[in-house]
Write an enzyme that holds these catalytic residues in place. Structure first.
Site, PDB file in Angstrom:
ATOM      1  N   GLY A  15       0.803  -1.217   0.000  1.00 12.54           N
ATOM      2  CA  GLY A  15       0.000   0.000   0.000  1.00 12.54           C
ATOM      3  C   GLY A  15       0.833   1.262   0.000  1.00 12.54           C
ATOM      4  N   GLY A  17      -0.381   4.436   0.380  1.00  6.55           N
ATOM      5  CA  GLY A  17      -1.142   5.554   0.918  1.00  6.55           C
ATOM      6  C   GLY A  17      -0.326   6.322   1.943  1.00  6.55           C
ATOM      7  CG  PHE A  18      -1.970   9.795   3.903  1.00  3.76           C
ATOM      8  CD1 PHE A  18      -1.266  10.938   3.557  1.00  3.76           C
ATOM      9  CD2 PHE A  18      -3.309   9.720   3.558  1.00  3.76           C
ATOM     10  CE1 PHE A  18      -1.868  11.984   2.881  1.00  3.76           C
ATOM     11  CE2 PHE A  18      -3.930  10.767   2.879  1.00  3.76           C
ATOM     12  CZ  PHE A  18      -3.203  11.904   2.538  1.00  3.76           C
ATOM     13  CB  VAL A  83      -1.347  -7.811  -2.575  1.00  2.03           C
ATOM     14  CG1 VAL A  83      -1.146  -8.911  -1.534  1.00  2.03           C
ATOM     15  CG2 VAL A  83      -0.091  -6.962  -2.707  1.00  2.03           C
ATOM     16  CD  GLU A 174     -13.706  18.669   3.130  1.00  6.31           C
ATOM     17  OE1 GLU A 174     -13.046  19.267   3.989  1.00  6.31           O
ATOM     18  OE2 GLU A 174     -13.238  17.746   2.436  1.00  6.31           O
ATOM     19  CB  ALA A 322      -4.344  11.836   6.479  1.00  8.28           C
ATOM     20  CD  GLN A 323      -1.494  14.336  11.081  1.00  3.89           C
ATOM     21  OE1 GLN A 323      -0.719  13.908  11.938  1.00  3.89           O
ATOM     22  NE2 GLN A 323      -1.054  14.916   9.981  1.00  3.89           N
TER      23      GLN A 323
END
Length: 427
Positions: A15, A17-18, A83, A174, A322-323
């Site tokens: 992965g 990602g973040f 995967v 949003e 994300a954090q």
């Protein structure tokens, strides 16, 4: 996979990602071999996907090549792969391009849209978790307005111009705000021969408030912002089905629409081999201890959205944002090095840096640890934070220039039908 043999321990990360990128960057200059596997060759800044969907940004503004992120690190290897399975007994990852053995494995496969078992909703609604999905949504929105121009059936025209967003979290809020601004400032100019005032934007939220994870003040203010933009908010209403034309709910409410965006939840993207009940908990997430080790394994880890670290303070794990993913990736880099050197690992401690959401031009809500604020200043803070966390100087500059242009001209230049979505369905 043509990965060279080495005397260094091999760490395979699934992965980009973040979480996966944060871990790879942390390990990149160490005496280990890092192999990152992902089905895309780019990292996506997911918080801005809704701006791709609504024509505010082009996709390359929020994507960055994974190889370029770590291009200067000699022991880093990237492979474009799907995967298929993890063989935990033989320490092997099976993919569509071959198999690879590991000394340490980190699953950072992220999350995917959760339809809660409703196949009809999954078939007919739109998700917004990836760049291709966002481009599909952008095309669908624009194609619907083109079709609305051509029909003389009033009900069909209204359905084509009605948008239902299921889920009142940051994504739904949003997106609704962006659509409301398009309706107000752009559609009348693009479609002067269409009564775009008839376009309707609905948010359907199963709970009693939007932005549930934020403060009550942020929720109330966001609702106020949306209502002033003309967005209809339906709380304590749960969507039960969507057949491509009619949205039905657990109440008497129904909505006739050609566009439903499903933002009602996500679940972990588990992989065969680590998807048994003994590893997986609520939300399809992999159970890990405070060192991010998967239950029953000392050399297999999970981080980010896919990982569920249950503690007294976090009985359902950390939020799928994300954090936590970035912080877990960074911390795990140190812990794997400690494990290799036979030093004690440090338990993960999440530093909550707050939450924020934008509702449109000059409108945002921000919750920090000690301060909550809303309005224009919150909007500037939201923009600064998102620019800061974008990867790559070019991406930051392109996004900044686009935002300035959109703000000054009240425009969204990227409202292009590059690949017609409805043609894809027909073919």
């Amino acid at each position: 996979m043509n990965i060279p043999r080495t005397s260094y321990p091999r760490i395979v990360i699934i992965g980009g990602g973040f979480a996966g990128v944060a871990l790879a960057k942390k390990l990149s200059k160490q005496e280990v071999q890092v192999v990152l596997l992902d089905k895309h060759n780019y990292h996506t800044f997911q918080p801005l996907l809704y701006q791709v969907s609504t024509g505010g940004l082009e996709p390359d503004s929020i994507a960055y090549p994974i190889r370029k992120i770590l291009k200067d690190f000699p022991n880093f290897f990237f492979r474009l792969a799907n995967v298929d399975e993890i063989d935990t007994k033989k320490n092997k990852v099976k993919t569509n391009i071959g198999n690879i053995k590991f000394d340490y494995l980190v699953v950072a496969s992220g999350s995917k849209t959760n339809y809660f078992g409703n196949s009809e909703i999954e078939k007919h609604s739109m998700a917004m978790k990836t760049i291709p999905q966002s481009l599909n949504l952008r095309s669908l929105i624009l194609e619907n307005f083109e079709e609305a121009l051509l029909t003389s059936d009033l009900n069909e025209r209204n359905a084509l111009m009605n948008f239902v967003i299921v889920g009142g979290g940051p994504t739904g809020v949003e997106l609704a705000g962006a659509l409301a601004e398009i309706k107000k400032g752009i559609l009348p100019k693009d479609y002067p021969d269409l009564d775009t005032r008839m376009a309707q934007i609905h948010i359907i939220q199963s709970g009693d408030c939007i932005l549930k994870g934020m403060s009550a003040k942020a929720s109330e203010k966001a609702e106020d912002f949306l209502e002033k933009l003309g967005v209809n908010i339906w709380k304590n209403v749960r969507v039960t089905n969507y057949d491509g034309n009619i949205v039905t709910t657990n109440t008497d409410l129904t909505f006739e629409t050609a566009t439903v965006v499903w933002a009602a939840g996500v679940k972990g993207a588990t992989i065969k081999g680590l998807d048994a009940e003994e590893f997986v908990t609520r939300g399809n997430r992999i159970l890990v201890n405070t060192f991010n080790q998967v239950k029953g394994f000392s050399s297999i880890f999970a981080i980010g959205d896919i990982a569920c670290m249950v503690t007294d303070d976090t009985p359902q794990g950390f939020p799928m944002m994300a954090q936590p993913a970035i912080q877990q990736g960074d911390q795990l880099g140190d812990n794997i090095l400690n494990l290799i050197e036979e030093k004690p690992m440090k338990p993960f401690e999440y530093k909550d840096k707050g939450a924020m959401a934008t509702i449109g031009r000059n409108k945002a809500v921000v919750d920090l640890k000690r301060f909550n604020f809303q309005g224009v200043f919150a909007w500037y803070v939201w923009m600064f934070v998102h620019l800061f966390f974008l990867i790559g100087f070019r991406n930051r500059m392109v996004v900044f220039v686009n935002w300035v242009y959109n703000y000054v001209r009240f425009d969204r230049e990227a409202r292009l039908i590059i690949r017609p979505f409805k043609n894809q369905i027909k073919n």
